[in-house]
Motif scaffolding. Structure first.
Motif, short mmCIF file in Angstrom:
data_model
loop_
_atom_site.label_atom_id
_atom_site.label_comp_id
_atom_site.label_asym_id
_atom_site.label_seq_id
_atom_site.Cartn_x
_atom_site.Cartn_y
_atom_site.Cartn_z
N GLY A 68 0.80 -1.21 0.00
CA GLY A 68 0.00 0.00 0.00
C GLY A 68 0.83 1.27 0.00
N PRO A 69 0.16 2.43 0.06
CA PRO A 69 0.86 3.73 0.05
C PRO A 69 1.72 3.88 1.30
N PRO A 70 2.71 4.81 1.26
CA PRO A 70 3.73 4.85 2.32
C PRO A 70 3.20 4.83 3.75
N GLU A 71 2.41 5.81 4.17
CA GLU A 71 2.00 5.88 5.57
C GLU A 71 1.11 4.69 5.95
#
Length: 380
Positions: A68-71
């Motif tokens: 998934g996306p970074p954060e």
């Protein structure tokens, strides 16, 4: 004691943080602890990661990808690390540099947080400050005194921790035998061999080394390390016949190169960065290559930066130069090239200091909280 080392980087990789983490897990195992390293899946090819890093012990390494996306991906992976720890048996101590996973698992066991950089990103600061307020936090480890001082000034949560729980532990190396295989280097056999081992990121002084090669055509310059793209960039700029790029090598294969060098360079600049230009570290850096140079008893020329003076003393265990003064670096190289006795004296003192104060085994004992460090495997 059972230690879970939580690392946010990949194993194996071409990056220095992977070397540091594997060396620490090796040292914890030497000390009698049972270690499991939790990391991202490797980004460097290696059929046997322990052979790739040259570890003495075959401790367990478990990898989980970040999805998934970074954060969101960081938190998702942190929760999957927690689930794995609960499923496989909660360790006696959580140790590491993965602030997300440490925070997600912080109610399971006592923890030690190690940091090499004071981040200025609000999201990272928020996670770190939550971590520093956790009741299970036993110790915070800083890689240099300069970093410890800046944390004390910038992070109010540290005021609630006793000074005894804030530990400065520089990077390290293991003492090595003077004899052993020596790399057959290209170039003139009788020329002085100047070595650099490490990445070629901005601020690491690659431009200074190329300028030195122009000034000193009588010497041969060897650069070991760097990603493929960084190496291609600098090779396109280096037209001198006395400059040789050797590319990235597995850590276990570096010893013959260290032995082959007469003089070694650590030309950190006043602004130096990590991979991808992330994280300006010149104020806090504790470069592993410096300690590896020392472990081989090599004559070191290094940048005169305050943080390096925590370990180095000009004219005692090295020569120090203004970071960006090519004239100063050229004078230092000429001085050592013409004085083998001085090279030997500086290298001998550096090697002795390394063996007495900067080994990975000594660092392992230093960073663990006292009662836990004394516990045997599987006990608290």
């Amino acid at each position: 004691m059972r230690i879970a080392y939580l690392h946010s980087g990949s194993i194996p990789s071409v990056y220095a943080n992977g070397v540091h983490v594997m060396r620490m897990c090796d040292a914890f195992t030497d000390a009698g602890h049972e270690v499991v390293l939790h990391a991202l899946a490797g980004t460097a090819p290696a059929e046997d990661l322990h052979a790739y890093y040259g570890t003495r012990n075959r401790f367990e390494v478990r990898t989980l990808p970040q999805l998934g996306p970074p954060e969101a991906g960081l938190w998702d992976r942190a929760l999957r690390v927690r689930a794995e720890l609960c499923r496989r048996g909660v360790p006696d101590l959580l140790y590491g540099r993965d602030r997300y996973a440490l925070l997600a698992c912080s109610d399971l066991a006592p923890l030690v947080y190690e940091t090499h950089l004071l981040w200025d990103e609000p999201s990272i600061q928020g996670v770190e400050r939550q971590l520093l307020r956790r009741p299970n936090l036993r110790r915070v480890v800083f890689v240099s005194q300069a970093l410890a001082d800046d944390y004390r000034a910038a992070v109010p949560e540290l005021a609630a921790l006793p000074d005894a729980e804030l530990v400065t532990a520089h990077d390290c190396a293991d003492p090595v035998a003077a004899d052993g295989p020596v790399a057959q280097l290209p170039g003139r056999e009788q020329a002085v061999r100047i070595g650099y081992v490490g990445h070629l990121y901005p601020g690491r002084g690659t431009d200074v080394i190329l300028a030195l090669a122009d000034r000193l055509p009588e010497a041969e310059f060897h650069l070991v390390g760097g990603t493929a793209s960084d190496r291609a960039h600098w090779q396109a700029l280096a037209r001198q016949p006395n400059v040789h790029f050797h590319g990235h090598l597995p850590p276990a294969e570096l010893a013959p190169y260290y032995r082959a060098f007469d003089i070694v360079l650590a030309p950190y600049q006043r602004r130096a960065y990590c991979a991808g230009g992330v994280g300006e570290i010149s104020r806090w850096v504790s470069p592993m290559k410096l300690f590896e140079y020392m472990s081989y008893g090599k004559a070191v020329i290094a940048s005169d930066l305050p943080v390096l003076r925590e370990v180095l003393q000009d004219g005692v265990n090295c020569l120090l130069c203004p970071p960006d003064s090519v004239d100063g670096w050229a004078q230092a190289v000429k001085r050592l090239a013409g004085d083998p006795a001085l090279r030997g004296a500086l290298g001998e003192r550096a090697g002795r200091q390394l063996a007495e104060r900067h080994t990975w085994r000594a660092r392992a004992d230093l960073v663990l909280p006292g009662p836990l460090a004394a516990a045997g495997p599987g006990r608290r």
